[in-house]
Each structure stands twice: as C-alpha cells, then as structure tokens.
Design a protein around this motif. Structure first.
Motif, PDB file in Angstrom:
ATOM      1  N   ASN A 162      -0.951   7.347   6.587  1.00 50.41           N
ATOM      2  CA  ASN A 162      -1.025   5.878   6.515  1.00 50.41           C
ATOM      3  C   ASN A 162      -0.890   5.393   5.083  1.00 50.41           C
ATOM      4  O   ASN A 162      -0.196   4.412   4.810  1.00 50.41           O
ATOM      5  CB  ASN A 162      -2.358   5.379   7.084  1.00 50.41           C
ATOM      6  N   PHE A 163      -1.560   6.085   4.175  1.00 49.63           N
ATOM      7  CA  PHE A 163      -1.470   5.734   2.749  1.00 49.63           C
ATOM      8  C   PHE A 163      -0.017   5.839   2.285  1.00 49.63           C
ATOM      9  O   PHE A 163       0.515   4.933   1.639  1.00 49.63           O
ATOM     10  CB  PHE A 163      -2.381   6.671   1.937  1.00 49.63           C
ATOM     11  N   MET A 164       0.630   6.945   2.637  1.00 47.07           N
ATOM     12  CA  MET A 164       2.030   7.130   2.208  1.00 47.07           C
ATOM     13  C   MET A 164       2.935   6.053   2.796  1.00 47.07           C
ATOM     14  O   MET A 164       3.820   5.547   2.114  1.00 47.07           O
ATOM     15  CB  MET A 164       2.525   8.521   2.614  1.00 47.07           C
ATOM     16  N   ASN A 165       2.686   5.709   4.045  1.00 46.62           N
ATOM     17  CA  ASN A 165       3.497   4.649   4.659  1.00 46.62           C
ATOM     18  C   ASN A 165       3.257   3.313   3.964  1.00 46.62           C
ATOM     19  O   ASN A 165       4.214   2.591   3.656  1.00 46.62           O
ATOM     20  CB  ASN A 165       3.170   4.517   6.149  1.00 46.62           C
ATOM     21  N   ASN A 166       1.992   3.012   3.686  1.00 48.73           N
ATOM     22  CA  ASN A 166       1.662   1.722   3.054  1.00 48.73           C
ATOM     23  C   ASN A 166       2.271   1.586   1.676  1.00 48.73           C
ATOM     24  O   ASN A 166       2.656   0.499   1.271  1.00 48.73           O
ATOM     25  CB  ASN A 166       0.141   1.569   2.899  1.00 48.73           C
TER      26      ASN A 166
END
Ligand code: AMP
Ligand code: GLY
Length: 419
Positions: free
Chosen positions: A113-117
């Motif tokens: 999720n962090f990488m996507n954000n």
C-alpha cells in the motif's frame, strides 16, 4: 576529544556481531554491550549481556543503569513489537523505526500500500484474505507465481510456485497454518540487490550495497533461508542503474516516509530486483540485513557511531566514505538448515588466519569449545583489493575446515563473475 560513551546493541546474530564490532572500533565509544549477544562477541571487545531481546523493560533498565548513550536495534521482531516506542517513552534514544513504521516490514500488504501510494515501482500483486479467492487469483500472474505470507517469516515465508498445482497446494498450506492473509506477485526476473538507507527523518545516506544469496544450496536451489553469503561492491550494477534506483526507488520512498509523517530514524533496507524495465522493490525491511551487514560495514570508512549519533540527534549527517576494497563473506550453517538444523555439534577451535574475520552468530559453549546452536553459525569474511581475492581467501579458509555437521554454499559471488 569528547568523552567516550557506552552503547547498547540489541540482538544476537551475525548482523549484531558486525554492528557491535564496528561501534566498538569507534574512538567515541568506551564499551559496546550487546543483549543478549553471543559467546563470540568478546573476541572483538563487545560485552554480551544476558537480557532477552524481547524483555524491553529489562533492556531499558540496563540502558539507564549503564549510562548508555543510545541503543541500536538489530532484529525486526523487536521493532515491529515497538521497542523504539518503549525506549522513547522511557526517555531513551533507540536507533530504529517506531512500531508504526516497522509495519513496512511487518506486513507485506502494508508495504505494498505504501509503495502504491508513493509511486514506488514494485511487482504486480494482489492481496487475499481467503483461500478460494487466492486460488482464483493465481492465473492472473502466470507461472512461476510468487506467494508470500503477510507477516514476518524470517525470509522463509515466500514460495515461488512453478505451476498451478504447486501454487494451489502452497496457498492451502499457508491458510491452514493460520495465515490470515497472503500476497500473490508476478515473478520478477533480474539480479537481486540489497540497498541500505540510513535515515534521519527526511535526511538520508546510502550505505554500500550488497548481494545476498537467499537459497540454501548452490545454483539458487533449495529453500529460502535468512541468507547464505554476501559481497560488496556489486561490479555488475552499472552507475546508471544505481542512479535509476536512487531516482525511482530511494527518493520516492524517503518522500513517502516524510509525507506519511513516519519520523524514521533508523535503517531502511530496500530489497530490489533490477529488471529489464527498471528497478522494482520486492520488500522493505526496517533494519540492516543479515548477512549483508557483515560485508558492508567493513567497507564503511565513515565512523558508524557518528552517523547514528547524528541521525538520532537530528544533526547534519556526515558524508559516507566507502573503502574501495571489496568485502566477501560466506555463512557456515548447521546441517539441515533451514528446515531441521542440527544443534550442539562441536566446532572445535577455528584456525586463526591473518585477515580472515569470523563473525559469530548462533554459537554456544565457550570460545575454546564452541558448539553450533542451530541455524546460521558464523560467517567467514574478509576485505581485499579485489572481490576475486577476497573470495579466494574466504574459500581457502573454509575448504580447510573439517566440520561434517555444517555446510556452506560454494558459489557465493557467481553472479558477479567470481569462481
Ligand atoms: P522476501 O521475503 O519478500 O524477501 O522474499 C524472499 C525472496 O523471494 C527474495 O529475496 C527473492 O529472492 C524472492 N522474491 C520475492 N518476491 C519476488 C518476486 N516478486 N519476484 C521474484 N522473486 C521474488
Ligand atoms: N539477508 C536478508 C535479510 O536480512 O533479510
């Protein structure tokens, strides 16, 4: 010079051995304590302390009683369990992320999720909470497909399934074992590298890079392990690819940590694969790598105490100066590792050879009568003008050992052209 201080390292493995050794060599440091440490640590002047790494209250008490300037936390599980938060609440400094930031390692889903954000390139992926949906999702990824348990698994919770049957069986086994969630990923092709970023909130320094060897046996065969050997630098990584990693991975990651208000003071380990389409992150870890630390720290000319001390005090970070020489190390593991490692085998006295360093990990007994204590026992490591020379010195040493209850990989560095 300012007064010398004491520091505490938390952990007991080869990584902590290398961290403690490096800190003990600093002119700023009087005594490094390591809790719980291991019986090999006195060989480098480090004092083991009999407190479990999970006993945060005991560690805090020790740090106060021994006037410890700060504590360097080695292992991920303590970080995920909030050791840094507890130290801070007690008015003490500890180097490592808070429990919130440690989720970047503690949960694959959180990290994705962090990488996507924050637009950090990674493998195509999907996360599943039940078996049927996961099995239905398998075909989107083609084969081989990568299947990951969501939580911490010491590098052992990842299966690369070569066909549908293996994938389905693995998914069933993981859910049956009680995993609440798992992640499927496309299998990336390319060389895998470990990058270490020292962070002081939004300020950072990149430490020397290394390559790990995760599989147990030669030719990248066998089960995943914590890591069987490592070397630094990486001759196969071009300057332009390194720049791509910095621009496309490090910068957005650090920006994300700032934007997300993580106040990260610690090491972020970025595991990545250099694919034909550019670098892609396969995992974040919130601490140094084991066994990469054992080969990167010997190349670090900048004082490690000073780097950490400044990072913790929000002072400007010194430049990182790296030795041009090469560093190379091979892990000696217990026979049967990682599935069923032998315990308690006598290792005898290891030969002392000029320039060869033994970084002790899972050993017990006494230095005169060392015994294996399961898993990865120690790393044989050296620094030399070239990688090939370092490789040859380490294997010359290992080849003369007679340890039938142990094994090591013979092909560390093959991807850098060493043999
Ligand atoms: P991890 O626990 O995420 O580090 O995964 C363990 C190992 O599995 C990594 O070091 C890689 O060698 C391999 N791996 C993980 N994810 C991928 C992927 N998406 N593609 C190829 N190999 C992977
Ligand atoms: N060597 C891999 C790790 O520390 O996770």
């Amino acid at each position: 010079m300012a007064e010398q201080v004491n520091v505490l390292v938390v952990g007991e493995g080869g990584r902590e051995f290398a961290i403690a050794k490096k800190l003990q060599a600093s002119s700023h440091v009087k005594q490094v304590y390591c809790a719980p440490g291991n019986v090999g640590m006195p060989t480098v002047g480090v004092q083991p302390v009999d407190i479990a790494e999970t006993d945060f209250a005991g560690l805090i008490r020790f740090a106060k009683e021994h006037n410890v300037a700060w504590t360097f936390v080695g292992p991920e599980d303590c970080l995920v369990d909030g050791i840094v938060d507890d130290f801070r609440a007690a008015g003490l400094k500890a180097f490592g992320p808070t429990a919130r930031a440690a989720q970047l390692e503690g949960s694959k889903d959180y990290a994705l999720n962090f990488m996507n954000n924050y637009h950090v390139p990674t493998a195509r992926h999907a996360s599943y909470r039940d078996q049927t949906a996961a099995i239905a999702g398998v075909d989107q990824f083609g084969f081989p497909v990568v299947i990951k348990e969501n939580g911490l698994a010491g590098g052992k919770g990842v299966v690369i399934a070569k066909d549908r049957e293996t994938a389905v069986q693995t998914i069933k086994e993981m859910f049956d074992r009680g995993q609440a969630r798992l992640v499927l990923e496309e299998c990336l092709v390319g060389q895998e590298y470990s990058m270490f970023v020292l962070l002081s909130n939004g300020h950072y320094r990149i430490l020397p890079m290394a390559q790990d060897h995760k599989r147990a046996y030669d030719g990248d065969k066998g089960p995943n392990t914590g890591g069987m050997g490592s070397y630094s630098p990486l001759p196969q990584l071009t300057a332009s690819d390194l720049q791509r990693i910095i621009d496309q991975v490090v910068v957005p990651t650090v920006n994300g940590l700032v934007a997300g208000e993580y106040h990260y003071h610690g090491i972020l380990y970025i595991g990545l694969i250099m694919t034909a389409a550019g670098p892609k992150v396969i995992e974040y870890n919130v601490r140094l790598g084991d066994p990469e630390t054992q080969v990167i720290l010997p190349r670090l000319k900048t004082d490690l105490f000073e780097l950490v001390n400044r990072a913790l005090n929000d002072e400007p970070l010194p430049e990182v100066v790296v030795d041009e020489q090469a560093s190379f190390g091979v892990v000696l593991a217990s026979k049967g590792y990682p599935q069923k490692p032998v315990h308690g085998q006598a290792l005898g006295q290891l030969p002392v050879v000029d320039g060869i360093q033994i970084d002790y990990a899972n050993v017990a007994g006494s230095l005169d009568e060392l015994k294996g204590n399961g898993g990865r026992l120690l790393m044989v490591e050296t620094v030399a003008p070239t990688l090939q020379a370092a490789h040859d010195a380490v294997y010359d040493y290992l080849d003369q050992l007679n340890e039938p209850e142990c094994f090591y990989r013979k092909d560390i560095g093959a991807k850098a052209g060493l043999n």
